[in-house]
Design a protein around this motif. Structure first.
Motif, PDB file in Angstrom:
ATOM      1  N   PHE A  59       0.834  -1.208   0.000  1.00  0.00           N
ATOM      2  CA  PHE A  59       0.000   0.000   0.000  1.00  0.00           C
ATOM      3  C   PHE A  59       0.869   1.258   0.000  1.00  0.00           C
ATOM      4  O   PHE A  59       0.630   2.205  -0.767  1.00  0.00           O
ATOM      5  CB  PHE A  59      -0.906  -0.036   1.235  1.00  0.00           C
ATOM      6  CG  PHE A  59      -1.813   1.148   1.389  1.00  0.00           C
ATOM      7  CD1 PHE A  59      -3.067   1.167   0.798  1.00  0.00           C
ATOM      8  CD2 PHE A  59      -1.417   2.254   2.138  1.00  0.00           C
ATOM      9  CE1 PHE A  59      -3.902   2.252   0.952  1.00  0.00           C
ATOM     10  CE2 PHE A  59      -2.247   3.343   2.285  1.00  0.00           C
ATOM     11  CZ  PHE A  59      -3.497   3.347   1.692  1.00  0.00           C
ATOM     12  N   LEU A  60       1.885   1.290   0.852  1.00  0.00           N
ATOM     13  CA  LEU A  60       2.773   2.457   0.934  1.00  0.00           C
ATOM     14  C   LEU A  60       3.653   2.563  -0.311  1.00  0.00           C
ATOM     15  O   LEU A  60       3.917   3.676  -0.793  1.00  0.00           O
ATOM     16  CB  LEU A  60       3.642   2.353   2.194  1.00  0.00           C
ATOM     17  CG  LEU A  60       2.901   2.413   3.528  1.00  0.00           C
ATOM     18  CD1 LEU A  60       3.862   2.137   4.681  1.00  0.00           C
ATOM     19  CD2 LEU A  60       2.229   3.762   3.722  1.00  0.00           C
ATOM     20  N   ARG A  61       4.099   1.428  -0.824  1.00  0.00           N
ATOM     21  CA  ARG A  61       4.947   1.441  -2.006  1.00  0.00           C
ATOM     22  C   ARG A  61       4.179   1.994  -3.212  1.00  0.00           C
ATOM     23  O   ARG A  61       4.729   2.763  -4.005  1.00  0.00           O
ATOM     24  CB  ARG A  61       5.444   0.023  -2.296  1.00  0.00           C
ATOM     25  CG  ARG A  61       6.592  -0.037  -3.303  1.00  0.00           C
ATOM     26  CD  ARG A  61       7.109  -1.455  -3.437  1.00  0.00           C
ATOM     27  NE  ARG A  61       7.706  -1.912  -2.180  1.00  0.00           N
ATOM     28  CZ  ARG A  61       7.191  -2.866  -1.410  1.00  0.00           C
ATOM     29  NH1 ARG A  61       6.057  -3.462  -1.756  1.00  0.00           N
ATOM     30  NH2 ARG A  61       7.782  -3.238  -0.287  1.00  0.00           N
ATOM     31  N   GLU A  62       2.920   1.623  -3.335  1.00  0.00           N
ATOM     32  CA  GLU A  62       2.097   2.127  -4.439  1.00  0.00           C
ATOM     33  C   GLU A  62       1.881   3.638  -4.345  1.00  0.00           C
ATOM     34  O   GLU A  62       1.638   4.290  -5.357  1.00  0.00           O
ATOM     35  CB  GLU A  62       0.736   1.424  -4.437  1.00  0.00           C
ATOM     36  CG  GLU A  62       0.787  -0.030  -4.877  1.00  0.00           C
ATOM     37  CD  GLU A  62      -0.569  -0.681  -4.800  1.00  0.00           C
ATOM     38  OE1 GLU A  62      -1.507  -0.058  -4.249  1.00  0.00           O
ATOM     39  OE2 GLU A  62      -0.711  -1.824  -5.284  1.00  0.00           O
ATOM     40  N   ARG A  63       1.970   4.172  -3.133  1.00  0.00           N
ATOM     41  CA  ARG A  63       1.765   5.607  -2.932  1.00  0.00           C
ATOM     42  C   ARG A  63       3.080   6.380  -2.860  1.00  0.00           C
ATOM     43  O   ARG A  63       3.143   7.465  -2.312  1.00  0.00           O
ATOM     44  CB  ARG A  63       0.918   5.815  -1.683  1.00  0.00           C
ATOM     45  CG  ARG A  63      -0.548   5.535  -1.959  1.00  0.00           C
ATOM     46  CD  ARG A  63      -1.322   5.052  -0.757  1.00  0.00           C
ATOM     47  NE  ARG A  63      -2.703   4.781  -1.144  1.00  0.00           N
ATOM     48  CZ  ARG A  63      -3.101   3.694  -1.796  1.00  0.00           C
ATOM     49  NH1 ARG A  63      -2.220   2.766  -2.109  1.00  0.00           N
ATOM     50  NH2 ARG A  63      -4.371   3.534  -2.131  1.00  0.00           N
ATOM     51  N   ASP A  64       4.121   5.792  -3.403  1.00  0.00           N
ATOM     52  CA  ASP A  64       5.414   6.442  -3.632  1.00  0.00           C
ATOM     53  C   ASP A  64       6.220   6.728  -2.372  1.00  0.00           C
ATOM     54  O   ASP A  64       7.117   7.576  -2.396  1.00  0.00           O
ATOM     55  CB  ASP A  64       5.232   7.759  -4.420  1.00  0.00           C
ATOM     56  CG  ASP A  64       4.682   7.516  -5.808  1.00  0.00           C
ATOM     57  OD1 ASP A  64       4.898   6.416  -6.332  1.00  0.00           O
ATOM     58  OD2 ASP A  64       4.044   8.423  -6.373  1.00  0.00           O
ATOM     59  N   TYR A  75       1.229  11.536  -2.402  1.00  0.00           N
ATOM     60  CA  TYR A  75       2.198  12.446  -1.786  1.00  0.00           C
ATOM     61  C   TYR A  75       3.270  11.708  -0.997  1.00  0.00           C
ATOM     62  O   TYR A  75       3.975  12.306  -0.187  1.00  0.00           O
ATOM     63  CB  TYR A  75       1.470  13.421  -0.840  1.00  0.00           C
ATOM     64  CG  TYR A  75       0.304  14.141  -1.476  1.00  0.00           C
ATOM     65  CD1 TYR A  75       0.360  14.561  -2.803  1.00  0.00           C
ATOM     66  CD2 TYR A  75      -0.856  14.397  -0.761  1.00  0.00           C
ATOM     67  CE1 TYR A  75      -0.709  15.217  -3.393  1.00  0.00           C
ATOM     68  CE2 TYR A  75      -1.929  15.057  -1.342  1.00  0.00           C
ATOM     69  CZ  TYR A  75      -1.852  15.459  -2.658  1.00  0.00           C
ATOM     70  OH  TYR A  75      -2.907  16.110  -3.242  1.00  0.00           O
ATOM     71  N   GLY A  76       3.366  10.382  -1.211  1.00  0.00           N
ATOM     72  CA  GLY A  76       4.341   9.598  -0.449  1.00  0.00           C
ATOM     73  C   GLY A  76       5.763  10.057  -0.675  1.00  0.00           C
ATOM     74  O   GLY A  76       6.583  10.072   0.263  1.00  0.00           O
TER      75      GLY A  76
END
Length: 441
Positions: free
Chosen positions: A192-197, A400-401
């Protein structure tokens, strides 16, 4: 014939009291259990209601029992002891109380039948061989009762052990199942975090933090996201900024790579800090490499009715910064340079240091930049000792990650954001809580 009653909080306790008194007075052979009943009593002025069990026993005249040789107190006491045997509650718990009470009730009823037969045999005052036959018959019935009790207690003990083992197995299965769910949820969070950069460092820190929380948190994805948001907000540097009373300096300087929107953003800030509050201002462009004046900034300065200066040399910059003037704000734009051009950054840093004037420096970055490139930009421009990070183009990305990862790693505050091209619109003070919530939707 004499009749006595014995009370107890349970059926077993009432029967035990009957046997205890009979053994104590050495009249076990003369005592017969007739019935066991229950009734309700009220205590503490009627406020508390309890259940009382009553065992009623008949006591034969001792003379009528002289012929009895085998139904001794020791034998019946042994029956009573076996009937009262139970598996340890500390090992098997109390979940099968109902089962144990049923078994004990059956045992007590069997005992009552044997004692009833003994009473009938004795009261008839049998003599001779007939008496011996009846006594032998009574011994066989007692032996049968002993075997029945052993069998019932063994079955009860086996049932309780199996139930306990079943409960333990269910608990272990639940632990294994929860562990598998938690593992899958953590893998889901990483993706999930990886997909959000978000970059790998931030993802690792968030996941490690979540791992150390209570196990029930790991079973709920919504709870996991809530804890991830809380972790980020507690580790991002915050800064209170007011446009009405801006307290970070009057010489505001923007630096950053080419194409991030420094010039337009500088004008937006000038419009909010100066134009809307009737403060006198001026614009300076430091660009040693471009031929001709910066047409965009010159045009905006004209619209805002503010003087515009283009600087090519260090002496021009020093002279302009030290001359007497009545401008409240000086907005300074710099040429966009590649983060690899460290010589240019060092030269500008020397200018600012030698000028001996305080500068409020903002590093302007685009929120569409990849995490590694943002990290490289921050590292390259660090020689300028900027005080804030200003993020542009939030309207051009879904996630906005990358921006939040950079703020997390460099531990610098985010001052302003832009989310469009309109001047002076599409410009606002950064709200970290809103950004984190949007980043983890």
């Amino acid at each position: 014939m004499e009749y006595r009653s014995y009370e107890g909080r349970t059926r077993k306790e009432a029967i035990d009291r009957m046997f205890d008194e009979a053994i104590r007075e050495n009249r076990l052979n003369e005592t017969q259990l007739l019935r066991v009943t229950s009734r309700e009593v009220r205590r503490w002025f009627g406020l508390k209601k309890d259940t009382v069990w009553v065992a009623v026993a008949s006591i034969q005249n001792r003379a009528l029992r002289k012929g009895m040789k085998t139904c001794s107190a020791d034998t019946l006491a042994a029956v009573k002891t076996m009937a009262s045997e139970q598996p340890s509650p500390s090992r098997l718990g109390t979940t099968n109380t109902h089962i144990k009470e049923q078994a004990l009730q059956v045992i007590a009823e069997k005992s009552a039948v044997v004692l009833q037969n003994a009473s009938e045999t004795t009261s008839a005052s049998l003599a001779g061989g007939e008496l011996l036959t009846k006594v032998n018959q009574l011994e066989m019935e007692i032996s049968s009762l002993q075997s029945f009790i052993k069998k019932e207690l063994s079955s009860l003990r086996e049932g309780l052990v199996n139930h306990h083992m079943s409960e333990e197995y269910e608990k272990e299965s639940e632990i294994v199942r929860d562990a598998e769910i938690a593992k899958n949820n953590l893998m889901w969070l990483e993706e999930f975090l990886r997909e959000r950069d978000f970059d790998t460092v931030v993802i690792h820190d968030i996941v490690e933090h979540i791992k150390n929380l209570k196990s029930d948190v790991l079973l709920d994805k919504n709870q996991i996201l809530f804890e991830a948001k809380s972790f980020l907000l507690s580790h991002l540097k915050k800064q209170e900024i007011s446009l009405d009373n801006y307290s970070f300096g009057n010489n505001i300087l923007f630096v950053g790579p080419t194409g991030v929107g420094k010039t337009v953003t500088l004008v937006k800030l000038a419009a909010h800090l100066a134009a809307m509050r009737q403060k006198k201002m001026r614009f300076i462009s430091i660009d040693r490499y471009k031929v001709g004046a910066d047409p965009q900034l010159a045009k905006y300065a004209e619209i805002l009715k503010a003087p515009f200066y283009e600087i090519k040399t260090k002496d021009q910059f020093f002279e302009l910064m030290h001359q007497k003037h009545d401008y409240y704000y000086t907005f300074i734009d710099t040429a966009g340079k590649s983060p690899r051009d460290t010589i240019t950054f060092q030269e500008l840093a020397d200018w600012l240091k030698q000028c001996n004037v305080p500068f409020d420096i903002h590093l302007v970055v685009s929120s569409t930049t990849k995490p590694r490139d943002l990290a490289f930009t921050v590292e390259s421009y660090s020689v300028l000792s900027f005080h804030h990070v200003l993020a542009t183009k939030l309207d051009e990305t879904l996630y906005y990650g990358s921006l939040l990862s950079m703020l997390y790693r460099c531990q610098l505050p985010l001052s302003f954001i832009t989310n469009g091209q309109e001047v002076p619109k599409d410009f606002e003070i950064a709200n970290l809580e809103s950004l984190v919530n949007d980043a983890l939707k």
